[in-house]
Design a protein around this motif. Structure first.
Motif, PDB file in Angstrom:
ATOM      1  N   ASP A 260       0.852  -1.183   0.000  1.00  0.00           N
ATOM      2  CA  ASP A 260       0.000   0.000   0.000  1.00  0.00           C
ATOM      3  C   ASP A 260       0.890   1.235   0.000  1.00  0.00           C
ATOM      4  O   ASP A 260       1.233   1.763   1.062  1.00  0.00           O
ATOM      5  N   CYS A 261       1.248   1.693  -1.186  1.00  0.00           N
ATOM      6  CA  CYS A 261       2.166   2.830  -1.282  1.00  0.00           C
ATOM      7  C   CYS A 261       1.462   4.172  -1.100  1.00  0.00           C
ATOM      8  O   CYS A 261       2.068   5.227  -1.281  1.00  0.00           O
ATOM      9  N   GLY A 262       0.195   4.130  -0.730  1.00  0.00           N
ATOM     10  CA  GLY A 262      -0.509   5.355  -0.352  1.00  0.00           C
ATOM     11  C   GLY A 262      -0.179   5.737   1.088  1.00  0.00           C
ATOM     12  O   GLY A 262      -0.483   6.832   1.531  1.00  0.00           O
ATOM     13  N   SER A 263       0.447   4.812   1.827  1.00  0.00           N
ATOM     14  CA  SER A 263       0.849   5.119   3.204  1.00  0.00           C
ATOM     15  C   SER A 263       2.375   5.101   3.292  1.00  0.00           C
ATOM     16  O   SER A 263       3.042   4.398   2.529  1.00  0.00           O
ATOM     17  N   LYS A 264       2.897   5.881   4.226  1.00  0.00           N
ATOM     18  CA  LYS A 264       4.358   5.982   4.342  1.00  0.00           C
ATOM     19  C   LYS A 264       4.972   4.642   4.704  1.00  0.00           C
ATOM     20  O   LYS A 264       6.003   4.242   4.168  1.00  0.00           O
ATOM     21  N   LEU A 265       4.296   3.928   5.597  1.00  0.00           N
ATOM     22  CA  LEU A 265       4.823   2.634   6.027  1.00  0.00           C
ATOM     23  C   LEU A 265       4.875   1.652   4.845  1.00  0.00           C
ATOM     24  O   LEU A 265       5.874   0.954   4.643  1.00  0.00           O
ATOM     25  N   GLY A 266       3.803   1.625   4.069  1.00  0.00           N
ATOM     26  CA  GLY A 266       3.746   0.742   2.895  1.00  0.00           C
ATOM     27  C   GLY A 266       4.810   1.117   1.881  1.00  0.00           C
ATOM     28  O   GLY A 266       5.418   0.246   1.243  1.00  0.00           O
ATOM     29  N   PHE A 267       5.041   2.415   1.753  1.00  0.00           N
ATOM     30  CA  PHE A 267       6.032   2.903   0.794  1.00  0.00           C
ATOM     31  C   PHE A 267       7.437   2.438   1.195  1.00  0.00           C
ATOM     32  O   PHE A 267       8.210   1.944   0.375  1.00  0.00           O
ATOM     33  N   VAL A 268       7.740   2.569   2.487  1.00  0.00           N
ATOM     34  CA  VAL A 268       9.059   2.141   2.979  1.00  0.00           C
ATOM     35  C   VAL A 268       9.187   0.625   2.841  1.00  0.00           C
ATOM     36  O   VAL A 268      10.223   0.099   2.425  1.00  0.00           O
ATOM     37  N   GLU A 269       8.116  -0.086   3.156  1.00  0.00           N
ATOM     38  CA  GLU A 269       8.134  -1.553   3.052  1.00  0.00           C
ATOM     39  C   GLU A 269       8.421  -1.981   1.608  1.00  0.00           C
ATOM     40  O   GLU A 269       9.257  -2.863   1.351  1.00  0.00           O
ATOM     41  N   ALA A 270       7.725  -1.337   0.658  1.00  0.00           N
ATOM     42  CA  ALA A 270       7.912  -1.678  -0.761  1.00  0.00           C
ATOM     43  C   ALA A 270       9.348  -1.399  -1.185  1.00  0.00           C
ATOM     44  O   ALA A 270       9.980  -2.214  -1.866  1.00  0.00           O
ATOM     45  N   THR A 271       9.875  -0.249  -0.752  1.00  0.00           N
ATOM     46  CA  THR A 271      11.238   0.127  -1.132  1.00  0.00           C
ATOM     47  C   THR A 271      12.231  -0.922  -0.638  1.00  0.00           C
ATOM     48  O   THR A 271      13.089  -1.402  -1.377  1.00  0.00           O
ATOM     49  N   LEU A 272      12.067  -1.305   0.631  1.00  0.00           N
ATOM     50  CA  LEU A 272      12.985  -2.278   1.231  1.00  0.00           C
ATOM     51  C   LEU A 272      12.833  -3.647   0.562  1.00  0.00           C
ATOM     52  O   LEU A 272      13.822  -4.288   0.192  1.00  0.00           O
ATOM     53  N   ALA A 273      11.576  -4.078   0.379  1.00  0.00           N
ATOM     54  CA  ALA A 273      11.334  -5.409  -0.184  1.00  0.00           C
ATOM     55  C   ALA A 273      11.907  -5.510  -1.599  1.00  0.00           C
ATOM     56  O   ALA A 273      12.582  -6.489  -1.941  1.00  0.00           O
ATOM     57  N   LEU A 274      11.672  -4.489  -2.415  1.00  0.00           N
ATOM     58  CA  LEU A 274      12.148  -4.568  -3.804  1.00  0.00           C
ATOM     59  C   LEU A 274      13.662  -4.387  -3.880  1.00  0.00           C
ATOM     60  O   LEU A 274      14.322  -5.011  -4.716  1.00  0.00           O
ATOM     61  N   ALA A 275      14.212  -3.569  -2.983  1.00  0.00           N
ATOM     62  CA  ALA A 275      15.677  -3.391  -2.976  1.00  0.00           C
ATOM     63  C   ALA A 275      16.354  -4.709  -2.576  1.00  0.00           C
ATOM     64  O   ALA A 275      17.378  -5.094  -3.150  1.00  0.00           O
ATOM     65  N   LEU A 276      15.777  -5.421  -1.608  1.00  0.00           N
ATOM     66  CA  LEU A 276      16.350  -6.692  -1.153  1.00  0.00           C
ATOM     67  C   LEU A 276      16.369  -7.734  -2.268  1.00  0.00           C
ATOM     68  O   LEU A 276      17.199  -8.632  -2.285  1.00  0.00           O
ATOM     69  N   GLU A 277      15.404  -7.596  -3.203  1.00  0.00           N
ATOM     70  CA  GLU A 277      15.301  -8.591  -4.274  1.00  0.00           C
ATOM     71  C   GLU A 277      16.155  -8.280  -5.488  1.00  0.00           C
ATOM     72  O   GLU A 277      16.275  -9.109  -6.385  1.00  0.00           O
TER      73      GLU A 277
END
Ligand code: G1P
Length: 295
Positions: A260-277
């Motif tokens: 959920d990139c409409g929320s800051k937490l979701g945005f950070v989570e997405a950034t971290l998850a995709l960077a890790l991959e």
């Protein structure tokens, strides 16, 4: 074999002010904020292309022209890169066939249903897709491709859904699921009802609409006289609910991950998850994250 006329057009409502990300979004559209090195909107457009969609219709507002520029040819940049013999492949996803990027304006923020209705003249009389770019859907195949495959079978109207904890349902459109159809690992169900942002006790399930739709053009006529709903806004969910019973309506449970990139937490989570991959940086990001957690 494709049984139906393919879905060729997609609408991306991107007129929102992005207030949750201020001050970052004072000048830069929320959809241009990067997850690692691709702007959020690029993920949605790539997902659309993977599903065979050709024409991208952006419902924009004032201050959102960077989104359209992003899909144009940046002549000076590309000439300079060529001179320096730098690879241009990285820019390929930003290129579009002439005529395949279209912008219409939503002049007043009256709600998601109104934003979609603003694209009616471009959508015309054919089924079309909708992407809410805030919802970052990562799957293989992508969410819209999964939906298009199901659409080939059932036609009509189709929405992607996923399950959330019951206490979160009031932030979303919620479906009243009917029988599961054979095949599709039980992930394709009928939709008996839809309700936008219900109080928890009135939610018919914990399956929420997750930002991807394939709709028949009749929804535009339904939106034409749609009254205001939840939050005083013209809701797409309300218009869709009125179509149930007049046309087939199904939901596909997305097999993949959603951020959920409409929320800051979701945005950070997405950034971290995709960077890790990422092959080029995953190992370093993991080591960095572990070090930060130890500190
Ligand atoms: C919109 C839709 C809602 C859907 C949600 C998904 O709500 O109206 O039905 O569940 O997107 O993100 P919004 O987030 O714009 O309030």
């Amino acid at each position: 074999m494709t049984k139906r006329k393919p879905i060729k057009k997609a609408v991306f409502p991107v007129a929102g002010l992005g207030t949750r990300f201020l001050p970052a979004t004072k000048v830069v559209p929320k959809e241009m904020l990067p997850i690692v090195d691709r702007p959020l909107i690029q993920y949605a457009v790539d997902e659309a292309r993977e599903a065979g969609i050709e024409q991208m219709i952006f419902v924009t507002g004032r201050g959102k022209t960077a989104i359209i520029d992003h899909f144009d040819i940046a002549f000076e940049l590309e000439a300079t890169l060529r001179e320096r013999e730098k690879a241009l492949a990285i820019l390929e996803p930003t290129h579009a066939v002439p005529g395949h990027i279209i912008a219409v304006r939503q002049q007043v923020p009256l709600g998601l249903g109104h934003a979609i209705w603003c694209a009616r003249a471009i959508v015309g009389d054919e089924p079309f897709a909708i992407f809410l770019p805030d919802e970052l859907m990562i799957g293989s195949p992508g969410c819209m491709k999964q939906m298009v495959d199901a659409y080939d079978d059932v036609g009509g109207n189709l929405i992607s859904v996923l399950e959330v904890p019951r206490e979160d349902v009031s932030s979303y459109g919620v479906i009243d699921p009917g029988a599961a159809l054979p095949g599709f690992d039980g992930r394709l169900t009928e939709v008996k009802g839809l309700i936008e942002k219900p109080p928890i006790e009135q939610a018919p399930s914990n399956k929420i609409i997750s930002g991807r739709y394939i709709l028949q053009p009749e929804v535009m006529r339904t939106l034409e006289n749609q009254e205001k709903g939840a939050g005083g806004e013209i809701q797409l969910t309300d218009a869709m609910a009125r179509m149930i019973g007049t046309q087939p309506f199904h939901a596909v449970t997305f097999a993949g991950r959603r951020f959920d990139c409409g929320s800051k937490l979701g945005f950070v989570e997405a950034t971290l998850a995709l960077a890790l991959e990422r092959e080029d940086m995953g190992t370093d990001v993991r080591a960095m994250a572990q070090r930060l957690l130890r500190e």
